[in-house]
Write an enzyme that holds these catalytic residues in place. Structure first.
Site, short mmCIF file in Angstrom:
data_model
loop_
_atom_site.label_atom_id
_atom_site.label_comp_id
_atom_site.label_asym_id
_atom_site.label_seq_id
_atom_site.Cartn_x
_atom_site.Cartn_y
_atom_site.Cartn_z
N CYS A 136 66.22 26.02 -21.87
CA CYS A 136 66.31 27.45 -21.56
C CYS A 136 65.04 28.20 -21.94
CB CYS A 136 67.50 28.08 -22.26
SG CYS A 136 69.04 27.51 -21.56
N HIS A 137 64.64 28.10 -23.20
CA HIS A 137 63.49 28.87 -23.65
C HIS A 137 62.48 28.04 -24.41
CE1 HIS A 137 66.99 31.55 -23.19
NE2 HIS A 137 66.15 32.19 -22.42
N GLY A 138 62.58 26.70 -24.27
CA GLY A 138 61.51 25.82 -24.75
C GLY A 138 61.46 25.53 -26.23
#
Lengths: 416, 172
Positions: free
Chosen positions: B136-138
């Protein structure tokens, strides 16, 4: 602005009723003889379009609720049942789903209109803040509605957005558990989202009534940004002038809307939402609905959980402070050359953030999102207050009538 | 000397304050159940433990089980993974914690499979440290489930668990 009502009922029954509940007089005063500035352009038709969209969403939504089941085991199947079996279910659901997007397209144009022509400035601060409240309610309603089909995007969108609250220090986790009604997004969450998704549109309708009331106290702003000075010279009656113009704009808007419903109904959605929710597998790339993308980009641009959440909510809340951040005496950007430039850069920055919100959060995308986030806040906090001090506005017309005449004269000269 | 102008409190003032206090308590008493009904009920709270058979997990494998509606990863770590997790200096990490503090038996790592950023399920055997990577956001986690890179603020949560036998694990 609203003035005294000149309504005289024609029938004896009408007079009898009016002396007991003067509602016909109120409608007559608000939507028939109500004076509107004679220089309004088509950007002033979105209020009517938005009212229509609210009714459209409530009508289609009430009907969908007759066939939908708010339970994790049945929700996804009940939506497919609506699509395949319910008489006309497909068109009702596609109208509702695309209607949400159309609602947001209209509200963004409506807000940018206000931003360009300075409609938030005195004496319309309360009118503007009511609008910001409506926008917040719309976002909450749209978010909860997207969860109801219980697809993968529904579930993981709900998970990410509710987890935003866990960033709050100390009480964050307790608030998230309270919102979920459990340890994760599950059946209690789906049920309460359905309940609230049904409730919020009626709260929007109530705030819209206040918004229209406030509008009819101060009167409409207009492209020249000067107030009505002489009702005879500067205004026209709402009916037929504004009614017909709003009606024509609505028809054009509905053609655009219908094109999506009938020719491209899933263009604005996401394919992953046709996969039933699975709490054990996150889709490779989760994105919110397009109308949240700029704020999603701001959330991801900040390299800290709490910081990102604060920036994202701050990006919306800051709109409520516009009336006091803008220090210029001139309302309309038509007479503010520098503001006009920065305004269009702001529009470009919002579109850019929207694009970046749809891209994966790495490398150059994050850097670009940071720069645009900086401009987003800089526009409100630095540019707007300073422009009022440094910008030299062009001469503003003495009245609305003068603005109209000047425009017509220049047209006449150009044609001769 | 001029007389003080402050008036004596009357019986009406007393009644006014008492009335207001009772009304405030009444509003609170009505609001309490309306707010509390949204919290998990006793039956949800009771679903607090799960038994897992871990004999089928080969070395290097990760089993995902559902506990309290969330995924829990049970990872049978290889020698190399254990070494990597134990040898690295924890002090420089965003949420410093030694590997020994996160496991009961070094070959078994048990963590809640929910990214501490915004709740996505990270992917196993991926990312720079071959632990987990959140798509999703690394966020990047190591083989001990500790946050090493990305926006997540904390390590993957270690749930309460006990080994009932060599092949049975109770989570919760």
């Amino acid at each position: 602005m609203s003035g005294h009502s000149t309504y005289v009922p024609k029938s004896a029954l009408g007079r009898w009723f009016e002396s007991r509940l003067p509602i016909m007089g109120l409608i007559h005063g608000s939507f028939v003889v109500y004076p509107v500035p004679r220089n309004l352009n088509y950007f002033w038709t979105f209020g009517g379009i938005l009212s229509f969209m609210l009714v459209c969403q409530i009508v289609t939504g009430v009907v969908l609720a007759m066939h939908y089941t708010a339970h994790v085991d049945y929700a996804f199947a009940s939506v497919e049942y609506i699509m395949r079996d319910v008489n006309w279910g497909w068109v009702i659901r596609y109208t509702h789903a695309n209607g949400a997007s159309m609602f947001f397209i209209a509200v963004y144009l409506h807000m940018l209109r206000g931003l360009y022509y300075g409609s938030y400035k005195a004496p319309r601060e309360v009118l503007w803040i009511l609008g910001v409240i409506i926008y917040l309610l719309m976002m909450a309603t749209g978010f909860m509605g997207y969860v109801l089909p219980w697809g993968q995007m529904s579930f993981w969108g709900a998970t990410v957005i509710t987890n935003l609250f866990s960033a709050i220090p100390l009480v964050g986790d307790a608030i998230t558990t309270w919102l979920w009604g459990g340890y994760s997004v599950d059946n209690p969450t789906l049920n309460r989202f359905f309940s609230l998704h049904y409730l919020l549109p009626f709260m929007i309708a109530a705030v819209v009534a206040l918004h229209v009331w406030a509008l009819h106290v101060t009167g409409q702003n207009n492209p020249a940004g000067v107030e009505v000075k002489n009702v005879e010279r500067d205004t026209l009656p709402f009916t037929p002038y504004a009614t017909v113009k709003d009606g024509f704009a609505l028809v054009c808007f509905l053609i655009f809307f219908s094109w999506f419903v009938f020719y491209s109904p899933n263009y604005l959605g996401h394919a992953d939402n046709y996969i039933e929710a699975n709490p054990l597998v996150t889709p490779a790339h989760i994105v919110p609905e397009w109308y949240y993308l700029p704020f999603y980009a701001i959330l991801r641009a900040i390299p800290s959980k709490l910081g990102g959440v604060v920036a994202m909510f701050g990006a919306i809340v800051i709109l409520a402070f516009l009336p006091w951040l803008d220090t210029s005496r001139v309302k309309s950007a038509a007479f503010r050359p520098l503001y006009k430039f920065f305004f269009w850069v702001f529009v470009a920055a919002c579109l850019g953030l929207g694009y970046l919100g749809s891209q994966p959060p790495d490398g150059g995308y994050v850097i670009a999102a940071r720069l645009l986030t900086l401009y987003y806040f800089g526009f409100f906090i630095i540019i707007m207050p300073l422009l009022g001090l440094f910008e030299t506005p062009k001469p503003v017309p003495a009245s609305i009538a003068d603005a109209v005449l000047a425009k017509n004269n220049s047209h006449a000269q150009a044609h001769s | 000397m001029a007389a003080a102008t402050t008036t004596e409190p009357t019986r009406r003032d007393m009644l006014f304050i008492a009335n207001g206090a009772v009304a405030a308590v009444g509003v609170g008493a009505i609001a309490w159940p309306l707010i509390s009904q949204m919290n998990p009920d006793a039956s949800t709270l009771a679903l607090a433990s799960t038994e897992v058979d871990i004999s089928s997990i080969a070395e290097g494998g990760i089993l995902t089980v559902k506990w309290r509606g969330k995924p829990v990863f049970v990872r049978h770590r290889t020698k190399k993974e254990i070494e990597e997790a134990a040898s690295v200096k924890a002090a420089d990490m965003p949420d410093p914690q030694s590997d020994a503090a996160r496991v009961k038996k070094p070959e078994w790592l048990v963590v809640v499979g929910v990214c501490t950023h915004l709740g996505c399920v990270p992917l196993g055997h991926s990312g720079d440290y071959d632990g987990w990577f959140c798509p999703c956001h690394g966020s990047v986690y190591d083989t001990s489930g500790r946050i090493r890179k990305g926006p997540a603020p904390r390590n993957l949560e270690v749930p309460a668990y006990t080994f009932i036998s060599d092949t049975k694990l109770q989570i919760g």
